[in-house]
Design a protein around this motif. Structure first.
Motif, PDB file in Angstrom:
ATOM      1  N   ILE A 147      71.645  -3.179  43.843  1.00 30.06           N
ATOM      2  CA  ILE A 147      71.844  -3.704  45.196  1.00 30.06           C
ATOM      3  C   ILE A 147      70.755  -4.698  45.552  1.00 30.06           C
ATOM      4  CG2 ILE A 147      72.063  -3.112  47.640  1.00 30.06           C
ATOM      5  CD1 ILE A 147      72.898  -0.280  46.725  1.00 30.06           C
ATOM      6  N   GLN A 148      71.162  -5.824  46.169  1.00 33.96           N
ATOM      7  CA  GLN A 148      70.229  -6.849  46.643  1.00 33.96           C
ATOM      8  C   GLN A 148      70.578  -7.228  48.081  1.00 33.96           C
ATOM      9  OE1 GLN A 148      67.627  -8.258  45.184  1.00 33.96           O
ATOM     10  NE2 GLN A 148      67.822  -7.315  43.163  1.00 33.96           N
ATOM     11  N   PRO A 149      69.569  -7.522  48.912  1.00 36.63           N
ATOM     12  CA  PRO A 149      69.867  -8.039  50.250  1.00 36.63           C
ATOM     13  C   PRO A 149      70.420  -9.451  50.171  1.00 36.63           C
ATOM     14  CG  PRO A 149      67.505  -8.099  49.850  1.00 36.63           C
ATOM     15  CD  PRO A 149      68.118  -7.389  48.670  1.00 36.63           C
ATOM     16  N   ASP A 150      71.342  -9.767  51.070  1.00 38.48           N
ATOM     17  CA  ASP A 150      71.916 -11.111  51.158  1.00 38.48           C
ATOM     18  C   ASP A 150      72.039 -11.459  52.634  1.00 38.48           C
ATOM     19  OD1 ASP A 150      73.213 -13.542  50.447  1.00 38.48           O
ATOM     20  OD2 ASP A 150      75.162 -12.612  50.838  1.00 38.48           O
ATOM     21  N   GLY A 151      70.954 -11.994  53.187  1.00 37.91           N
ATOM     22  CA  GLY A 151      70.930 -12.243  54.620  1.00 37.91           C
ATOM     23  C   GLY A 151      70.940 -10.931  55.389  1.00 37.91           C
ATOM     24  N   LYS A 152      71.922 -10.776  56.273  1.00 40.74           N
ATOM     25  CA  LYS A 152      72.029  -9.557  57.075  1.00 40.74           C
ATOM     26  C   LYS A 152      72.886  -8.489  56.412  1.00 40.74           C
ATOM     27  CE  LYS A 152      71.335 -11.881  61.531  1.00 40.74           C
ATOM     28  NZ  LYS A 152      71.910 -12.127  62.886  1.00 40.74           N
ATOM     29  N   ARG A 153      73.386  -8.776  55.221  1.00 43.85           N
ATOM     30  CA  ARG A 153      74.218  -7.799  54.526  1.00 43.85           C
ATOM     31  C   ARG A 153      73.590  -7.461  53.182  1.00 43.85           C
ATOM     32  NH1 ARG A 153      79.416 -11.248  52.119  1.00 43.85           N
ATOM     33  NH2 ARG A 153      78.168 -12.753  50.938  1.00 43.85           N
ATOM     34  N   TYR A 154      74.247  -6.548  52.461  1.00 41.29           N
ATOM     35  CA  TYR A 154      73.802  -6.157  51.130  1.00 41.29           C
ATOM     36  C   TYR A 154      74.946  -6.351  50.142  1.00 41.29           C
ATOM     37  CZ  TYR A 154      69.770  -4.065  53.406  1.00 41.29           C
ATOM     38  OH  TYR A 154      68.635  -3.871  54.138  1.00 41.29           O
TER      39      TYR A 154
ATOM     40  N   LYS B 171      85.803  -2.681  31.963  1.00 41.95           N
ATOM     41  CA  LYS B 171      84.484  -2.918  31.363  1.00 41.95           C
ATOM     42  C   LYS B 171      83.904  -4.266  31.801  1.00 41.95           C
ATOM     43  CE  LYS B 171      84.958   0.839  28.821  1.00 41.95           C
ATOM     44  NZ  LYS B 171      84.115   2.042  28.920  1.00 41.95           N
ATOM     45  N   ASN B 172      84.069  -4.581  33.091  1.00 39.82           N
ATOM     46  CA  ASN B 172      83.586  -5.853  33.617  1.00 39.82           C
ATOM     47  C   ASN B 172      82.731  -5.619  34.855  1.00 39.82           C
ATOM     48  OD1 ASN B 172      85.563  -5.370  35.691  1.00 39.82           O
ATOM     49  ND2 ASN B 172      87.103  -6.298  34.372  1.00 39.82           N
ATOM     50  N   LEU B 173      82.088  -6.677  35.324  1.00 38.76           N
ATOM     51  CA  LEU B 173      81.224  -6.600  36.494  1.00 38.76           C
ATOM     52  C   LEU B 173      81.939  -7.144  37.717  1.00 38.76           C
ATOM     53  CD1 LEU B 173      77.837  -7.791  34.958  1.00 38.76           C
ATOM     54  CD2 LEU B 173      78.832  -5.486  35.001  1.00 38.76           C
ATOM     55  N   ARG B 174      81.637  -6.513  38.864  1.00 34.65           N
ATOM     56  CA  ARG B 174      82.237  -6.903  40.138  1.00 34.65           C
ATOM     57  C   ARG B 174      81.180  -6.804  41.228  1.00 34.65           C
ATOM     58  NH1 ARG B 174      88.215  -5.818  39.785  1.00 34.65           N
ATOM     59  NH2 ARG B 174      88.639  -5.202  37.626  1.00 34.65           N
ATOM     60  N   VAL B 175      81.526  -7.230  42.439  1.00 35.21           N
ATOM     61  CA  VAL B 175      80.600  -7.118  43.566  1.00 35.21           C
ATOM     62  C   VAL B 175      81.289  -6.427  44.733  1.00 35.21           C
ATOM     63  CG1 VAL B 175      79.210  -9.120  42.942  1.00 35.21           C
ATOM     64  CG2 VAL B 175      81.202  -9.420  44.416  1.00 35.21           C
ATOM     65  N   ALA B 176      80.472  -5.754  45.546  1.00 33.85           N
ATOM     66  CA  ALA B 176      80.942  -5.128  46.779  1.00 33.85           C
ATOM     67  C   ALA B 176      79.883  -5.389  47.848  1.00 33.85           C
ATOM     68  CB  ALA B 176      81.165  -3.633  46.575  1.00 33.85           C
ATOM     69  N   PHE B 177      80.266  -5.270  49.126  1.00 37.15           N
ATOM     70  CA  PHE B 177      79.369  -5.652  50.215  1.00 37.15           C
ATOM     71  C   PHE B 177      79.308  -4.567  51.288  1.00 37.15           C
ATOM     72  CE2 PHE B 177      81.127  -9.482  48.326  1.00 37.15           C
ATOM     73  CZ  PHE B 177      79.993 -10.247  48.097  1.00 37.15           C
ATOM     74  N   SER B 178      78.184  -4.565  52.004  1.00 34.34           N
ATOM     75  CA  SER B 178      78.011  -3.642  53.123  1.00 34.34           C
ATOM     76  C   SER B 178      77.039  -4.244  54.128  1.00 34.34           C
ATOM     77  CB  SER B 178      77.464  -2.295  52.639  1.00 34.34           C
ATOM     78  OG  SER B 178      77.193  -1.431  53.738  1.00 34.34           O
ATOM     79  N   ASP B 179      77.200  -3.864  55.400  1.00 30.98           N
ATOM     80  CA  ASP B 179      76.268  -4.289  56.438  1.00 30.98           C
ATOM     81  C   ASP B 179      75.018  -3.420  56.461  1.00 30.98           C
ATOM     82  OD1 ASP B 179      77.942  -6.347  57.278  1.00 30.98           O
ATOM     83  OD2 ASP B 179      79.010  -5.046  58.684  1.00 30.98           O
TER      84      ASP B 179
ATOM     85  N   GLY C 299      66.631 -20.824  43.270  1.00 29.17           N
ATOM     86  CA  GLY C 299      66.953 -21.882  44.218  1.00 29.17           C
ATOM     87  C   GLY C 299      68.077 -21.449  45.137  1.00 29.17           C
ATOM     88  N   ASN C 300      69.149 -22.241  45.174  1.00 26.07           N
ATOM     89  CA  ASN C 300      70.284 -21.891  46.027  1.00 26.07           C
ATOM     90  C   ASN C 300      71.394 -21.182  45.255  1.00 26.07           C
ATOM     91  OD1 ASN C 300      71.236 -23.962  44.465  1.00 26.07           O
ATOM     92  ND2 ASN C 300      71.983 -25.235  46.158  1.00 26.07           N
ATOM     93  N   GLN C 301      71.088 -20.703  44.055  1.00 25.15           N
ATOM     94  CA  GLN C 301      72.076 -20.035  43.222  1.00 25.15           C
ATOM     95  C   GLN C 301      71.694 -18.574  42.979  1.00 25.15           C
ATOM     96  OE1 GLN C 301      74.912 -21.292  41.329  1.00 25.15           O
ATOM     97  NE2 GLN C 301      74.820 -23.149  42.563  1.00 25.15           N
TER      98      GLN C 301
ATOM     99  N   PRO D 191      76.894 -19.915  43.930  1.00 26.23           N
ATOM    100  CA  PRO D 191      76.199 -20.332  45.148  1.00 26.23           C
ATOM    101  C   PRO D 191      76.556 -19.456  46.349  1.00 26.23           C
ATOM    102  CG  PRO D 191      78.090 -21.743  44.788  1.00 26.23           C
ATOM    103  CD  PRO D 191      78.040 -20.789  43.618  1.00 26.23           C
ATOM    104  N   ASP D 192      77.649 -18.683  46.232  1.00 24.15           N
ATOM    105  CA  ASP D 192      78.174 -17.994  47.411  1.00 24.15           C
ATOM    106  C   ASP D 192      78.672 -16.573  47.144  1.00 24.15           C
ATOM    107  OD1 ASP D 192      80.405 -18.520  45.858  1.00 24.15           O
ATOM    108  OD2 ASP D 192      81.309 -19.928  47.277  1.00 24.15           O
ATOM    109  N   LEU D 193      78.448 -16.049  45.935  1.00 21.03           N
ATOM    110  CA  LEU D 193      78.902 -14.706  45.538  1.00 21.03           C
ATOM    111  C   LEU D 193      80.422 -14.596  45.494  1.00 21.03           C
ATOM    112  CD1 LEU D 193      76.331 -12.585  47.586  1.00 21.03           C
ATOM    113  CD2 LEU D 193      76.316 -12.981  45.115  1.00 21.03           C
ATOM    114  N   GLN D 194      81.093 -15.752  45.432  1.00 19.20           N
ATOM    115  CA  GLN D 194      82.553 -15.767  45.334  1.00 19.20           C
ATOM    116  C   GLN D 194      83.038 -16.545  44.112  1.00 19.20           C
ATOM    117  OE1 GLN D 194      84.482 -16.965  48.998  1.00 19.20           O
ATOM    118  NE2 GLN D 194      83.020 -15.825  50.258  1.00 19.20           N
ATOM    119  N   THR D 195      82.482 -17.708  43.899  1.00 20.71           N
ATOM    120  CA  THR D 195      82.840 -18.548  42.763  1.00 20.71           C
ATOM    121  C   THR D 195      81.754 -18.418  41.701  1.00 20.71           C
ATOM    122  OG1 THR D 195      83.916 -20.112  44.257  1.00 20.71           O
ATOM    123  CG2 THR D 195      83.425 -20.872  42.018  1.00 20.71           C
TER     124      THR D 195
END
Length: 317
Positions: free
Chosen positions: A200-207, A221-229, A257-259, A278-282
């Motif tokens: 888990i890493q902080p990303d602004g006001k969310r995690y 057997k792959n990596l994904r992301v999930a988010f929480s406030d 940097g910004n990545q 750059p945005d945790l989406q692409t």
């Protein structure tokens, strides 16, 4: 003629200032260190990088700490963070089938405290393991969140499968302020599938939680992301895979940097990979651009100062 000389002098002075400024920025910019293990869990290895892509093993790729706790005395999946107290705190997998994890601390990454066995799942009679523990500091609560993957026999039958020795993990956690007293164990992440290797890493006001979908059939057997406030969740359903048509595990992430860059173990291919976003989406696969020491396994990236790096480099002599 005087004006020309003055102009040249000013230009040289400006270039000198720019050069000194650049040197100062380089001197103060954090260096990245990577903690990892080799083989079946021989101990703590460290590598460093100034650009996040090219990594050099420290101490000639020998261990900085050998494991001493648990029946198996392994040191796999070492996770290191810098705590609010300025110390480096590390947790690791001590065994394939034990009910606890390892813990130690250090001021310089060279000299370590006495190793502790923390029996986080001891009160759960059907717990089979404690794999890949990680630490994230909660600045709001002024405490540390320690979390890992465990299979509890009989739990979550909806995702039970015969492959992978019947393991069926979820992510559990405890909290601590001092690494002496720990909260009761609670469930951190359950979205109805077999999941391991959360970080888990902080990303602004969310995690943001990076995790591995461990489903065997049909194989993910792959990596994904999930988010929480909130650091303690609840976390969202997982994203689509951020890694490709290969098996990946052990994600660890940082910003360049910004990545965002996520490093991971392409364990069936026996080398490391990375993806950036750059945005945790692409996501873009940059595995062909990262270079790690041979034989590196599941580890963690974290920043150190130049002064701290120089202490580690003295270990080369």
């Amino acid at each position: 003629m005087l004006n020309i000389r003055l102009t040249i002098s000013c230009l040289l002075s400006m270039l000198g200032c720019l050069s000194l400024s650049g040197m100062a920025q380089q001197a103060t910019q954090p260096v990245l260190v990577f903690s990892y293990f080799k083989g079946n869990g021989d101990g703590l290895h460290l590598a460093y990088s100034r650009d996040g892509y090219n990594w050099t093993a420290l101490r000639h790729d020998s261990t900085f700490l050998r494991p001493t706790v648990s029946k198996d005395k392994l040191m796999r999946d070492p996770c290191i963070i810098r705590g609010a107290d300025g110390k480096f705190h590390m947790v690791w997998t001590v065994s394939w089938n034990d009910k606890g994890i390892g813990y130690a601390s250090s001021l310089d990454l060279v000299h370590w405290s006495e190793q502790q066995f923390v029996p986080v799942m001891q009160r759960e009679p059907n717990a089979r393991n404690c794999w890949a523990p990680e630490i994230t500091y909660d600045a709001k609560r002024k405490e540390y969140l320690i979390y890992w993957a465990t299979t509890i026999t009989g739990q979550f039958p909806e995702s039970q499968q015969p492959g992978d020795s019947g393991y069926n993990h979820r992510i559990y956690y405890v909290t601590t302020k001092d690494f002496k007293k720990y909260s009761p164990v609670k469930l951190l992440y359950n979205q109805g599938f077999n999941v391991i290797d959360a970080t888990i890493q902080p990303d602004g006001k969310r995690y943001v939680m990076f995790l591995k979908d461990e489903t065997r059939e049909p194989a993910q057997k792959n990596l994904r992301v999930a988010f929480s406030d909130q650091l303690l969740g609840p976390y969202s359903k997982p994203s689509a895979p951020i890694t490709g048509k290969y098996w990946a595990e052990g994600p660890t992430a940082t910003r360049l940097g910004n990545q965002w860059i996520v490093y991971f173990d392409k364990y069936t291919e026996h080398h490391y990979g990375a993806v950036t976003s750059p945005d945790l989406q692409t996501w873009t696969d940059v595995s062909d651009k990262v270079h790690f020491p041979d034989g590196i396994r599941h580890g963690t990236v974290f920043p150190v100062t130049e002064k701290e790096l120089q202490v580690l480099l003295k270990e080369e002599k």
